[in-house]
Design a protein around this motif. Structure first.
Motif, PDB file in Angstrom:
ATOM      1  N   HIS A 257       4.008  10.095  10.115  1.00  0.00           N
ATOM      2  CA  HIS A 257       3.168  11.857  10.458  1.00  0.00           C
ATOM      3  C   HIS A 257       1.861  11.929  11.008  1.00  0.00           C
ATOM      4  O   HIS A 257       1.213  11.253  12.071  1.00  0.00           O
ATOM      5  N   ASP A 274      -4.939   5.967  11.837  1.00  0.00           N
ATOM      6  CA  ASP A 274      -4.042   6.878  10.879  1.00  0.00           C
ATOM      7  C   ASP A 274      -3.748   8.124  11.332  1.00  0.00           C
ATOM      8  O   ASP A 274      -4.440   8.834  11.258  1.00  0.00           O
ATOM      9  N   ASN A 275      -2.466   8.242  12.178  1.00  0.00           N
ATOM     10  CA  ASN A 275      -1.548   8.128  12.316  1.00  0.00           C
ATOM     11  C   ASN A 275      -1.649   8.081  13.633  1.00  0.00           C
ATOM     12  O   ASN A 275      -0.096   8.530  13.944  1.00  0.00           O
ATOM     13  N   GLU A 306       1.305  14.397   5.337  1.00  0.00           N
ATOM     14  CA  GLU A 306       0.617  13.333   4.646  1.00  0.00           C
ATOM     15  C   GLU A 306       0.019  13.328   3.666  1.00  0.00           C
ATOM     16  O   GLU A 306       0.097  12.468   2.220  1.00  0.00           O
ATOM     17  N   GLU A 307      -1.464  13.260   4.311  1.00  0.00           N
ATOM     18  CA  GLU A 307      -2.712  13.055   3.552  1.00  0.00           C
ATOM     19  C   GLU A 307      -2.489  13.535   2.416  1.00  0.00           C
ATOM     20  O   GLU A 307      -3.312  13.848   1.525  1.00  0.00           O
ATOM     21  N   ASP A 334       3.205   4.104  10.096  1.00  0.00           N
ATOM     22  CA  ASP A 334       1.882   4.576   9.755  1.00  0.00           C
ATOM     23  C   ASP A 334       0.750   3.266   9.649  1.00  0.00           C
ATOM     24  O   ASP A 334       0.489   2.401   8.779  1.00  0.00           O
ATOM     25  N   MET A 335      -0.107   3.771  10.630  1.00  0.00           N
ATOM     26  CA  MET A 335      -0.968   2.598  11.058  1.00  0.00           C
ATOM     27  C   MET A 335      -0.584   1.803  11.574  1.00  0.00           C
ATOM     28  O   MET A 335      -0.356   0.493  10.596  1.00  0.00           O
TER      29      MET A 335
END
Ligand SMILES: [Zn+2]
Length: 543
Positions: A257, A274-275, A306-307, A334-335
């Motif tokens: 994302h 992120d991210n 996404e968030e 992701d991260m």
């Protein structure tokens, strides 16, 4: 008397006006039910598993079926009655009390450690959640969304083992060696420089355009795919495709994302770890893989919102399922750039049905990287885009740093905090497994057109299954074929042919009637060299 009758009549009319329509609409409830609820119980009561978790499952059931559920032996607890004007989310929070004092219009119920079911009315509800938190928006058919299935995948008894690879590692090693720390750094900085990528802001849309251009610059067919979320907002996914040469309908997908979040999200949400980190990795895959040829298609996907609750990936995965897309596996990043003080560990998170993919990831990638890859099989880890693919029954995993980033969802999540060596290794790992799954095109073409039919034969005391396989004859480059079988999708293939078979068909008799089998075939040339695997088929795929 007459007055009484009129009153009674009036009452009856009111009853019909107000009560009957309510009675006619099916009423649904959300239940906290045991984990691994048998599918038969669900289908016989018209209920469905909304979310599989580690210690329980969240089930949506018609209220009228509660007695039947009880009779079937399902121990459950009613969470909420579904209301049409409410939204429902899974909420992840480390706070013992995830709602701030005064959050009166929100209802929440703890499902398991760190996970709550949340009922909310409007997008403003986020102001009442203790930071930091993660959300997954739940889509609850049949009330809100019509007919598409909220697919959950039941755990499989026989977990697939990693299959031995046919391809020489050399080709994949050449690709992995091209991952550049500097390019990752530049891309993370470029994404950070949009100031914020909070979905719904113009800067987020601009970041999407930037990603689209980057895909196109390396020569990929790419497009933006807009979607709406929470009625008032819009954003877009960016999708690029490297079409497969042998079986293009088979898709290996890598995603991340690109939207971000922070305590000052409308102004500053750099989201470097992120991210931007995962997004930069997907861009690096695009750059390195764009000119290469594979048996299967590779889709590179950067999703948004996404968030807000995984909206972009839910949109993509739902559409893929509706179109019947054959997604072999999904690698979500992701991260991947903050390993923490002492550890250099990348967690590889899967659900039960994706365990084979996690095993494959680790087996294929470990030789190329200096970090430790840890397998985590836990269906409760739904806080990123892989879970949207789980919901549609696709195998998916998430590569994520095994650490607590103190800058997570803060305006201080910036490039200077990151370990780019770690991010480069995570990118190498993802690239290796994507290339391995998609199979670099070999000197010998993998067979095409594989079809399988199964038939049960009932004898007096026993029943057996016979599987009939057939595939395209190919050309003169091969002298024969090998046939492989596994008892789990993409599992440990066992070769069934001692010598290559010269004909393009195969009969596999005397199989267990209740077991599902999976097959691939390879071509063999006169020097004994073997092609890649064909696409995999299930034994009854063409029944
Ligand atoms: Zn994230």
């Amino acid at each position: 008397m007459a007055r009484k009758n009129r009153l009674l009549f009036g009452f009856i009319v009111l009853f019909f006006i107000f009560c009957l329509p309510a009675a006619a609409a099916e009423e649904f409830v959300l239940l906290k039910a045991p984990a691994k609820l048998p599918k038969a119980i669900c289908s016989s009561t018209g209920s469905f598993v909304v979310q599989e978790l580690q210690t329980c499952s969240l089930v949506c059931a018609p209220r009228r079926s509660l007695n039947d559920l009880q009779k079937a032996g399902a121990a459950f607890e009613i969470a909420f009655s579904l209301e049409a004007n409410q939204s429902y989310f899974l909420l992840h929070s480390r706070h013992p009390q995830p709602l701030l004092p005064g959050a009166r219009r929100l209802k929440c119920l703890q499902l398991e450690a760190g996970i709550w079911l949340l009922q909310a009315r409007d997008p403003g509800f986020r102001a009442w959640l203790a930071e930091p938190f993660s959300l997954k928006a739940l889509r609850l058919p049949p009330i809100f969304s019509g007919s598409d299935e909220a697919g959950t995948v039941s755990p499989r008894a026989d977990q697939a083992k990693t299959r031995a690879r046919l391809r020489p590692e050399a080709e994949i090693a050449v690709l992995v060696a091209q991952v550049s720390e500097e390019r990752l750094s530049n891309d993370i900085l470029a994404l950070q420089n949009f100031k914020t990528r909070y979905a719904s802001t113009p800067q987020c849309e601009a970041a999407g355009d930037f990603i689209l251009e980057r895909f196109q610059e390396v020569g990929l067919a790419a497009a933006s795919d807009p979607f709406a979320f929470e009625s008032a907002y819009q954003s877009k996914n960016i999708v690029a495709v490297i079409p497969g040469m042998v079986a293009p309908e088979q898709i290996v997908l890598a995603c991340a994302h690109y939207d971000s979040y922070s305590n000052d999200r409308f102004v500053l949400a750099p989201g470097a770890d992120d991210n931007a980190s995962g997004t930069a990795a997907v861009l690096e895959l695009a750059r390195i893989l764009a000119g290469e040829k594979f048996d299967f298609s590779i889709v590179l996907l950067c999703v948004s919102a996404e968030e807000w609750g995984l909206y972009g990936s839910a949109h993509y995965a739902r559409q893929a399922r509706q179109e019947g897309a054959e997604i072999v596996g999904v690698v979500n990043l992701d991260m991947i750039a903050f390993p923490g003080a002492s550890q250099r560990v990348l967690d590889v998170i899967g659900n039960y049905s994706s365990e084979w993919l996690a095993d494959r990831f680790i087996a294929v990638a470990q030789p190329y990287v200096g970090l430790r890859l840890d397998k985590v099989i836990n269906p409760s880890m739904v806080w990123s885009d892989h879970s949207s693919f789980w919901d549609q029954g696709y195998p998916a995993l998430c590569g994520i740093e095994d650490s607590d980033n103190p800058y997570y969802h803060r305006t201080s999540d910036t490039l200077d905090k990151l370990d780019l060596g770690f991010a480069a290794d995570a990118t190498r790992a993802a690239l290796a497994v994507v290339a391995d799954l998609a199979q670099p095109l070999g000197v010998l073409m993998a067979p095409t057109g594989l079809q399988a039919r199964s038939q049960l034969s009932l004898a007096l005391f026993t029943s057996r299954k016979t599987v009939y396989l057939q595939w395209d004859a190919g050309d003169d480059s091969q002298v024969g074929f090998h046939v492989y079988r596994a008892s789990a999708a993409h599992g440990a293939y066992e070769r069934l042919t001692g010598q290559p078979t010269a004909v393009n068909m195969f009969v596999d008799p005397l199989l267990l009637p209740d077991q599902t089998y999976y097959y691939v075939v390879t071509a063999v040339d006169q020097n004994g060299r073997e092609s890649n695997y064909s696409r995999e088929v299930r034994d009854d795929e063409n029944n």
